[in-house]
Design a protein around this motif. Structure first.
Motif, PDB file in Angstrom:
ATOM      1  N   ALA A  41      -3.060   2.146  20.311  1.00 23.97           N
ATOM      2  CA  ALA A  41      -4.363   2.188  19.641  1.00 23.97           C
ATOM      3  C   ALA A  41      -4.606   3.524  18.954  1.00 23.97           C
ATOM      4  N   ILE A  42      -4.271   4.614  19.627  1.00 16.07           N
ATOM      5  CA  ILE A  42      -4.561   5.942  19.090  1.00 16.07           C
ATOM      6  C   ILE A  42      -3.542   6.361  18.038  1.00 16.07           C
ATOM      7  N   TYR A  43      -2.292   5.991  18.233  1.00 13.22           N
ATOM      8  CA  TYR A  43      -1.265   6.407  17.276  1.00 13.22           C
ATOM      9  C   TYR A  43      -1.180   5.495  16.049  1.00 13.22           C
ATOM     10  N   SER A  44      -1.781   4.326  16.095  1.00 11.53           N
ATOM     11  CA  SER A  44      -1.607   3.376  14.989  1.00 11.53           C
ATOM     12  C   SER A  44      -2.452   3.691  13.767  1.00 11.53           C
ATOM     13  N   ILE A 158     -12.149   2.445  14.748  1.00 10.25           N
ATOM     14  CA  ILE A 158     -10.963   1.635  14.451  1.00 10.25           C
ATOM     15  C   ILE A 158     -10.014   1.602  15.650  1.00 10.25           C
ATOM     16  N   SER A 159      -9.771   2.761  16.255  1.00  5.55           N
ATOM     17  CA  SER A 159      -8.838   2.784  17.387  1.00  5.55           C
ATOM     18  C   SER A 159      -9.391   2.002  18.583  1.00  5.55           C
ATOM     19  N   TRP A 160     -10.719   2.001  18.738  1.00  8.08           N
ATOM     20  CA  TRP A 160     -11.325   1.217  19.823  1.00  8.08           C
ATOM     21  C   TRP A 160     -11.096  -0.279  19.594  1.00  8.08           C
ATOM     22  N   ARG A 161     -11.291  -0.720  18.362  1.00  9.49           N
ATOM     23  CA  ARG A 161     -11.068  -2.132  18.076  1.00  9.49           C
ATOM     24  C   ARG A 161      -9.574  -2.471  18.150  1.00  9.49           C
ATOM     25  N   ASN A 162      -8.719  -1.499  17.788  1.00  7.80           N
ATOM     26  CA  ASN A 162      -7.283  -1.694  18.005  1.00  7.80           C
ATOM     27  C   ASN A 162      -7.001  -1.913  19.485  1.00  7.80           C
ATOM     28  N   TRP A 220      -6.262  -9.348  12.315  1.00  4.26           N
ATOM     29  CA  TRP A 220      -6.658  -7.951  12.482  1.00  4.26           C
ATOM     30  C   TRP A 220      -5.471  -7.022  12.252  1.00  4.26           C
ATOM     31  N   GLN A 221      -4.339  -7.319  12.888  1.00  2.00           N
ATOM     32  CA  GLN A 221      -3.204  -6.401  12.815  1.00  2.00           C
ATOM     33  C   GLN A 221      -2.543  -6.392  11.440  1.00  2.00           C
TER      34      GLN A 221
END
Length: 297
Positions: A41-44, A158-162, A220-221
């Protein structure tokens, strides 16, 4: 706006690339490891998918696929801190943002594990239970969500939704990227309201015989470029008028994708021109072999 047969089959075609022969999703998720969910999530955000895959693969090589948030935090501490861990374990020193002196994403990961510990969350199931049916965005958002947004460089959400997508949550936010992707799939003259997007996803899931959550995760992805479709396959667009060749009824969608029928329709509409002319540049933001551009981490 009415959901057409053409739009359903068009989205189904896109999603089918990320389903195996049994209809199981090939999208990215880590139902057995909150550690991998947090890392991905954080690195994407803002990274090439290959770089994110490398981070996950290097962690798996060291720790396996079952770590929770607590084990991820211990891993960072045992390495001697976030910077050493980033250099020696995942071998990725990417900063959290582009500002000079920005902290490493590894430090954000460490702080995310502390957030999880503060809310007694260690596993994916713990996270899903903590979030529950409460809003995951907006002023009335869940307490864990608000804590995540407060992490350095994570206020966009964004990272939270990831994270929620990777964990298999039913939460799904329709942002401008999702709307843009659905608009491209359904046609340029379609107004992609939230209701339209959700209705099209539900109809497509029914058509494919999968859960709506599966289609949401793929949409989403792909729209957020965590998954990159095959560019040759992605260039295929159903011709306008294809719905005239198919059943017009919206009831009882056949769960079998009729390739022969679609191929015949394409032959009859061959005046559309080369497939590559129908592509969309924004769907291929990363450099391809033979082009210039920064290599992924």
């Amino acid at each position: 706006m009415e959901i057409t047969t053409r739009s359903i089959r068009s989205l189904a075609y896109r999603c089918e690339e990320f389903l195996d022969d049994r209809g199981e999703p090939l999208s990215i998720g880590y139902s057995g490891s909150l550690a991998l969910c947090i890392l991905d999530a954080i690195y994407s955000t803002g990274s090439h998918p290959t770089a994110v895959d490398n981070v996950a693969d290097r962690y798996i090589a060291r720790r396996g696929r079952a770590d929770g948030a607590k084990s991820l935090r211990y891993s960072i501490a045992a390495a001697g801190g976030a910077e050493v861990w980033a250099r020696k374990v995942i071998r990725n020193l990417k900063p959290a943002n582009v500002q000079p002196g920005a902290m490493l994403r590894a430090e954000v990961v460490d702080r995310a594990t502390r957030l999880m510990a503060d809310h007694d969350i260690d596993t994916v199931d713990d996270l899903l239970a903590a979030v529950g049916d409460e809003p995951s965005t907006g002023r009335h958002a869940n307490e864990v969500a608000r804590g995540w947004w407060a992490l350095p460089s994570q206020k966009s959400g964004i990272s939270w939704r990831n994270l929620l997508m990777l964990a298999g949550s039913d939460h799904f936010e329709i942002d401008h990227r999702v709307q843009g992707y659905i608009g491209e799939v359904a046609g340029f003259f379609v107004v992609t309201t939230d209701d339209y997007v959700l209705e099209l996803i539900d109809a497509t899931a029914d058509f494919l015989g999968v859960e709506g959550r599966v289609v949401k995760q793929i949409v989403w992805q792909v729209s957020h470029r965590r998954l990159l479709p095959d560019p040759k396959r992605e260039s295929f667009v159903f011709p306008y008028g294809l719905e005239d060749e198919l059943e017009p009824e919206a009831e009882g969608w056949d769960s079998v994708f009729d390739r022969e029928l679609c191929a015949e329709a394409v032959d009859r509409n061959s005046t559309l021109g080369p497939e590559e002319d129908l592509g969309s540049d924004w769907m291929t933001p990363y450099s391809r072999p033979g082009t210039t551009g920064a290599a992924p981490f």
